[in-house]
Design an enzyme around this catalytic site. Structure first.
Site, PDB file in Angstrom:
ATOM      1  N   SER A  42       0.816  -1.221   0.000  1.00 22.72           N
ATOM      2  CA  SER A  42       0.000   0.000   0.000  1.00 22.72           C
ATOM      3  C   SER A  42       0.849   1.271   0.000  1.00 22.72           C
ATOM      4  O   SER A  42       1.749   1.437   0.846  1.00 22.72           O
ATOM      5  CB  SER A  42      -0.882  -0.014   1.260  1.00 22.72           C
ATOM      6  OG  SER A  42      -1.272   1.292   1.598  1.00 22.72           O
ATOM      7  N   GLY A  43       0.536   2.195  -0.918  1.00 25.14           N
ATOM      8  CA  GLY A  43       1.242   3.474  -0.935  1.00 25.14           C
ATOM      9  C   GLY A  43       0.998   4.264   0.334  1.00 25.14           C
ATOM     10  O   GLY A  43       1.906   4.892   0.895  1.00 25.14           O
ATOM     11  N   LEU A  44      -0.263   4.214   0.802  1.00 23.72           N
ATOM     12  CA  LEU A  44      -0.607   4.918   2.031  1.00 23.72           C
ATOM     13  C   LEU A  44       0.222   4.396   3.206  1.00 23.72           C
ATOM     14  O   LEU A  44       0.834   5.158   3.959  1.00 23.72           O
ATOM     15  CB  LEU A  44      -2.102   4.741   2.325  1.00 23.72           C
ATOM     16  CG  LEU A  44      -2.586   5.249   3.673  1.00 23.72           C
ATOM     17  CD1 LEU A  44      -2.446   6.759   3.782  1.00 23.72           C
ATOM     18  CD2 LEU A  44      -4.033   4.830   3.929  1.00 23.72           C
ATOM     19  N   ASP A  54       0.800  10.593   1.736  1.00 22.38           N
ATOM     20  CA  ASP A  54       0.568   9.711   0.583  1.00 22.38           C
ATOM     21  C   ASP A  54       0.484  10.565  -0.687  1.00 22.38           C
ATOM     22  O   ASP A  54      -0.473  10.486  -1.440  1.00 22.38           O
ATOM     23  CB  ASP A  54      -0.738   8.929   0.840  1.00 22.38           C
ATOM     24  CG  ASP A  54      -0.955   7.823  -0.182  1.00 22.38           C
ATOM     25  OD1 ASP A  54      -0.012   7.490  -0.920  1.00 22.38           O
ATOM     26  OD2 ASP A  54      -2.092   7.300  -0.244  1.00 22.38           O
ATOM     27  N   ASP A  81       1.137  -1.067  -4.881  1.00 23.46           N
ATOM     28  CA  ASP A  81       0.325   0.098  -5.204  1.00 23.46           C
ATOM     29  C   ASP A  81       1.303   1.142  -5.774  1.00 23.46           C
ATOM     30  O   ASP A  81       1.963   1.852  -5.030  1.00 23.46           O
ATOM     31  CB  ASP A  81      -0.329   0.578  -3.904  1.00 23.46           C
ATOM     32  CG  ASP A  81      -0.978   1.940  -4.046  1.00 23.46           C
ATOM     33  OD1 ASP A  81      -1.101   2.424  -5.184  1.00 23.46           O
ATOM     34  OD2 ASP A  81      -1.358   2.496  -3.004  1.00 23.46           O
ATOM     35  N   ASP A  83       0.869   3.883  -7.365  1.00 21.53           N
ATOM     36  CA  ASP A  83       0.315   5.233  -7.584  1.00 21.53           C
ATOM     37  C   ASP A  83       0.093   5.475  -9.092  1.00 21.53           C
ATOM     38  O   ASP A  83      -0.596   4.713  -9.726  1.00 21.53           O
ATOM     39  CB  ASP A  83       1.233   6.291  -6.953  1.00 21.53           C
ATOM     40  CG  ASP A  83       1.255   6.167  -5.428  1.00 21.53           C
ATOM     41  OD1 ASP A  83       0.335   5.536  -4.878  1.00 21.53           O
ATOM     42  OD2 ASP A  83       2.185   6.667  -4.792  1.00 21.53           O
ATOM     43  N   GLU A 110      -2.867   3.969 -11.009  1.00 26.20           N
ATOM     44  CA  GLU A 110      -4.171   4.631 -10.999  1.00 26.20           C
ATOM     45  C   GLU A 110      -4.163   5.803 -11.978  1.00 26.20           C
ATOM     46  O   GLU A 110      -3.112   6.430 -12.206  1.00 26.20           O
ATOM     47  CB  GLU A 110      -4.521   5.091  -9.576  1.00 26.20           C
ATOM     48  CG  GLU A 110      -3.563   6.097  -8.976  1.00 26.20           C
ATOM     49  CD  GLU A 110      -3.684   6.183  -7.448  1.00 26.20           C
ATOM     50  OE1 GLU A 110      -3.433   5.168  -6.775  1.00 26.20           O
ATOM     51  OE2 GLU A 110      -4.024   7.271  -6.946  1.00 26.20           O
ATOM     52  N   LYS A 116       0.266  12.290  -6.897  1.00 22.27           N
ATOM     53  CA  LYS A 116      -1.122  12.000  -6.575  1.00 22.27           C
ATOM     54  C   LYS A 116      -1.452  12.330  -5.116  1.00 22.27           C
ATOM     55  O   LYS A 116      -0.551  12.547  -4.288  1.00 22.27           O
ATOM     56  CB  LYS A 116      -1.468  10.540  -6.868  1.00 22.27           C
ATOM     57  CG  LYS A 116      -0.477   9.508  -6.492  1.00 22.27           C
ATOM     58  CD  LYS A 116      -0.479   8.929  -5.097  1.00 22.27           C
ATOM     59  CE  LYS A 116      -1.719   8.920  -4.278  1.00 22.27           C
ATOM     60  NZ  LYS A 116      -1.741   7.713  -3.405  1.00 22.27           N
ATOM     61  N   ASN A 118      -4.084  10.872  -1.895  1.00 20.20           N
ATOM     62  CA  ASN A 118      -4.882   9.715  -1.513  1.00 20.20           C
ATOM     63  C   ASN A 118      -6.345   9.944  -1.913  1.00 20.20           C
ATOM     64  O   ASN A 118      -6.877  11.044  -1.781  1.00 20.20           O
ATOM     65  CB  ASN A 118      -4.777   9.478  -0.001  1.00 20.20           C
ATOM     66  CG  ASN A 118      -5.471   8.193   0.404  1.00 20.20           C
ATOM     67  OD1 ASN A 118      -6.676   8.168   0.617  1.00 20.20           O
ATOM     68  ND2 ASN A 118      -4.695   7.116   0.492  1.00 20.20           N
ATOM     69  N   SER A 119      -6.973   8.880  -2.373  1.00 12.25           N
ATOM     70  CA  SER A 119      -8.333   8.978  -2.906  1.00 12.25           C
ATOM     71  C   SER A 119      -9.342   9.463  -1.869  1.00 12.25           C
ATOM     72  O   SER A 119     -10.410   9.961  -2.226  1.00 12.25           O
ATOM     73  CB  SER A 119      -8.774   7.612  -3.424  1.00 12.25           C
ATOM     74  OG  SER A 119      -7.859   7.159  -4.384  1.00 12.25           O
ATOM     75  N   ARG A 155      -6.126   0.963 -12.249  1.00 16.58           N
ATOM     76  CA  ARG A 155      -7.105   1.398 -11.239  1.00 16.58           C
ATOM     77  C   ARG A 155      -7.903   2.585 -11.774  1.00 16.58           C
ATOM     78  O   ARG A 155      -7.316   3.614 -12.140  1.00 16.58           O
ATOM     79  CB  ARG A 155      -6.341   1.759  -9.968  1.00 16.58           C
ATOM     80  CG  ARG A 155      -7.106   2.545  -8.942  1.00 16.58           C
ATOM     81  CD  ARG A 155      -6.357   2.468  -7.632  1.00 16.58           C
ATOM     82  NE  ARG A 155      -6.670   3.529  -6.719  1.00 16.58           N
ATOM     83  CZ  ARG A 155      -6.116   3.668  -5.519  1.00 16.58           C
ATOM     84  NH1 ARG A 155      -5.199   2.795  -5.114  1.00 16.58           N
ATOM     85  NH2 ARG A 155      -6.453   4.667  -4.742  1.00 16.58           N
ATOM     86  N   HIS A 186     -12.379   1.640  -7.764  1.00 13.58           N
ATOM     87  CA  HIS A 186     -12.301   2.183  -6.404  1.00 13.58           C
ATOM     88  C   HIS A 186     -13.519   3.050  -6.112  1.00 13.58           C
ATOM     89  O   HIS A 186     -14.072   3.680  -7.023  1.00 13.58           O
ATOM     90  CB  HIS A 186     -11.028   3.011  -6.251  1.00 13.58           C
ATOM     91  CG  HIS A 186     -10.547   3.105  -4.832  1.00 13.58           C
ATOM     92  ND1 HIS A 186     -11.042   2.319  -3.814  1.00 13.58           N
ATOM     93  CD2 HIS A 186      -9.600   3.889  -4.245  1.00 13.58           C
ATOM     94  CE1 HIS A 186     -10.445   2.613  -2.693  1.00 13.58           C
ATOM     95  NE2 HIS A 186      -9.552   3.565  -2.918  1.00 13.58           N
TER      96      HIS A 186
HETATM   97  C1  SPV Z   1      -3.430   2.501  -0.657  1.00 14.03           C
HETATM   98  O1  SPV Z   1      -3.530   1.565   0.119  1.00 14.03           O
HETATM   99  O2  SPV Z   1      -2.471   3.264  -0.638  1.00 14.03           O
HETATM  100  C2  SPV Z   1      -4.462   2.718  -1.643  1.00 14.03           C
HETATM  101  C3  SPV Z   1      -5.811   2.289  -1.346  1.00 14.03           C
HETATM  102  O3  SPV Z   1      -4.193   3.307  -2.640  1.00 14.03           O
HETATM  103  S1  SPV Z   1      -6.643   3.649  -0.759  1.00 14.03           S
HETATM  104  O4  SPV Z   1      -5.910   4.214   0.310  1.00 14.03           O
HETATM  105  O5  SPV Z   1      -7.926   3.121  -0.379  1.00 14.03           O
HETATM  106  O6  SPV Z   1      -6.784   4.612  -1.839  1.00 14.03           O
HETATM  107 MG    MG Z   2      -2.431   4.213  -2.635  1.00 12.29          MG
END
Ligand code: SPV
Ligand code: MG
Length: 542
Positions: A42-44, A54, A81, A83, A110, A116, A118-119, A155, A186
């Site tokens: 996970s990027g986060l 992130d 992930d 990004d 994505e 980027k 975070n979503s 994504r 997502h």
């Molecule tokens: C992450 O885990 O970094 C993701 C998923 O990209 S989310 O945080 O839900 O966008």
């Molecule tokens: Mg991410």
């Protein structure tokens, strides 16, 4: 199976599969041990563990460095992930190349803009990448991969950015045609409505991946019923660790103590297990030369020593300094130099004065009334697969111990074959052997017949003097324990010495082998010995 193939199989198994987030080697290992078949890089979480945002604040080489630890620690596939692919199509090509080199099984990119966000942070204000440009990135990545099973997951962020189903499908389809192995759809809604609408419309065109962080309460059966190929539990390892660390730090700070924490935290042994510490110990046996994790030393040091009243008023004989270093320290240093770090000292007289680091001390409380074998019995637990038993007042040259450890025998005694008229000190430990020392022969096979005092010597010429060093290996330990128990059962145990034990071993049919030496050692029995010991320590043979 290759990690790439494992991931490809997860995406195409026809069942709903699950992967869990990890953000470093340790968490990745824990995810695998729990039974997961794959890991979400996970990027986060990778960013959060370094307390950065992130927003591509973690550089992509730093991401790769983290992944390398995760990949090394595990045998299941990692889906990174990635990004936006950290730039344009060209950055994407290089990313794929570097991921394959680290044995990472796939990457998810994505359709947002670098850098980027975070979503779940102001998702609707986020700009999406132009479809053609994003398709170019997917194609470039697919063309760059060397392993056919490496997976690229595309994504779709259309729902996050507030575009709706039609745009989401349009993008998903374009990415599929560009070569994506799966589509991740997502959503930031707390219900699964958007992703389920998408899944129905998508109708299995290629594997579908979801991240139910916000719609977590949806029963997993719903995902199965809607043909979701892969569910990513995206951030739960970092989140639970944050909770545990916050709580623990608070408690330790408030209580200024560890008592409320111990018992709730993983043990240090558990850390060692996760790190694979045992494997290193095994490898040391094979590769690390002098390191002997299985070997131990037992030093008999319970007596005060006679005729040295002043010098031993507050300390046992072994703590008398010789040329600036105590006799015991000299022995311990020699053992350590041989890779023998498991060292037990049997103390008795003034045991509290033994303050040599790197040893365990056991105390023969009965030292005044008992003798050597009582002390030895106190240290039986310290006998390992290979143990050197030694008198604490012995000074010797390094090569003697070195040779002793190289010799293959269950029981081995060191005998000095110097002419006996040159042997100083006590004549109790004369050694009678199966043959005299033949210096022309290397590792001559000689066994011990008996250790005894002068009386016997007058009848038969002794072959030398036992120096107070015995090595016990393998089965020898059981023989030694057997002989010790026999003697203990026969009375007068408190008068017995190690020579009695060795003689009993001979009588029992387990005669020790003899390693002959010629000089290069001394023991300290009186003040005169102590004066000579200084010369010995300085390299001048007494
Ligand atoms: C992450 O885990 O970094 C993701 C998923 O990209 S989310 O945080 O839900 O966008
Ligand atoms: Mg991410």
């Amino acid at each position: 199976m290759k990690k790439t193939t494992q991931l490809k199989n997860l995406l195409t198994s026809g069942r709903t599969e699950f992967i869990l987030e990890a953000h470093n080697g340790l968490s990745a290992k824990i995810v695998e041990e729990a039974g997961f078949k794959g890991i979400w890089g996970s990027g986060l979480a990778l960013s959060a563990q370094h307390a950065v945002r992130d927003n591509n604040e973690l550089s992509w080489t730093q991401v790769i460095e983290n992944l390398e630890f995760m990949s090394d620690a595990t045998s299941i596939p990692i889906l990174l992930d990635g990004d936006t692919g950290y730039g344009d199509f060209n950055n994407m090509r290089r990313l794929v190349q570097k991921l394959e080199q680290r044995d990472i099984a796939g990457v998810c990119i994505e359709d947002k803009l670098f850098p980027k966000t975070n979503s779940f942070i102001q998702g609707e204000q986020q700009e999406l990448e132009n479809i053609e440009t994003f398709c170019g990135k997917i194609q470039a990545g697919k063309d760059a991969q060397k392993d056919d099973d490496f997976c690229i997951v595309a994504r779709v962020e259309a729902f996050i950015a507030g575009w709706g189903l039609e745009e989401a499908i349009r993008r998903g389809e374009a990415y599929r045609r560009a070569g994506a192995d799966a589509i991740l759809i997502h959503s930031k809604l707390s219900r699964p409505d958007e992703v389920l609408q998408f899944a129905r419309e998508w109708d299995n065109r290629c594997p579908l991946v979801i991240v139910p962080t916000k719609y977590y309460s949806t029963p997993t059966e719903v995902f199965r019923d809607n043909n979701i190929s892969l569910v990513i539990w995206a951030n739960h390892m970092i989140r639970v660790s944050i909770t545990a660390m916050q709580k623990t730090a608070r408690i330790i700070h408030q209580t200024e103590s560890l008592v409320d924490i111990e018992g709730q935290a993983a043990t240090v042994s558990e850390i060692f297990r996760l790190q694979g510490a045992d494997e290193l110990l095994e490898a040391e046996k094979i590769y690390a030369g002098k390191s002997r994790p299985d070997a131990s030393a037992v030093i008999l040091a319970a007596s005060r020593g006679e005729g040295m009243d002043e010098l031993t008023r507050d300390r046992p004989k072994v703590m008398i300094p010789v040329a600036g270093k105590t006799v015991l320290r000299r022995q311990v240093d020699k053992f350590k130099a041989q890779g023998i770090n498991n060292i037990t000292v049997v103390a008795g007289y003034r045991s509290g004065a033994i303050d040599v680091q790197g040893v365990s001390v056991v105390v023969n409380e009965d030292w005044e009334k008992s003798s050597e074998l009582t002390s030895l019995a106190c240290a039986l637990d310290a006998f390992s697969n290979e143990t050197v038993l030694i008198y604490g007042d012995l000074l010797f040259r390094t090569y003697i111990l070195n040779n002793l450890m190289d010799w293959d025998a269950d029981l081995l005694v060191v005998v000095d074959s110097s002419p006996l008229d040159r042997v100083q000190g006590n004549t109790n430990d004369l050694a009678y052997c199966s043959s005299p020392d033949d210096r022309a022969m290397y590792q001559q096979k000689v066994s011990l017949d008996q250790i005894s005092g002068l009386d016997n010597w007058q009848v038969r010429k002794a072959d030398g003097r036992w120096i107070g060093m015995l090595r016990v290996r393998g089965e020898g330990r059981a023989f030694l324990v057997e002989a010790l128990e026999q003697l203990r059962g026969e009375g007068r145990f408190e008068d017995r010495g190690v020579p009695d034990l060795i003689n009993r071993l001979v009588e029992n049919g387990h005669a020790p082998q003899v390693q002959y030496i010629s000089g290069h050692w001394m023991d300290i029995n009186n003040l005169q010995d102590l004066q000579r010991a200084g010369d010995f320590a300085h390299g001048r043979n007494p």
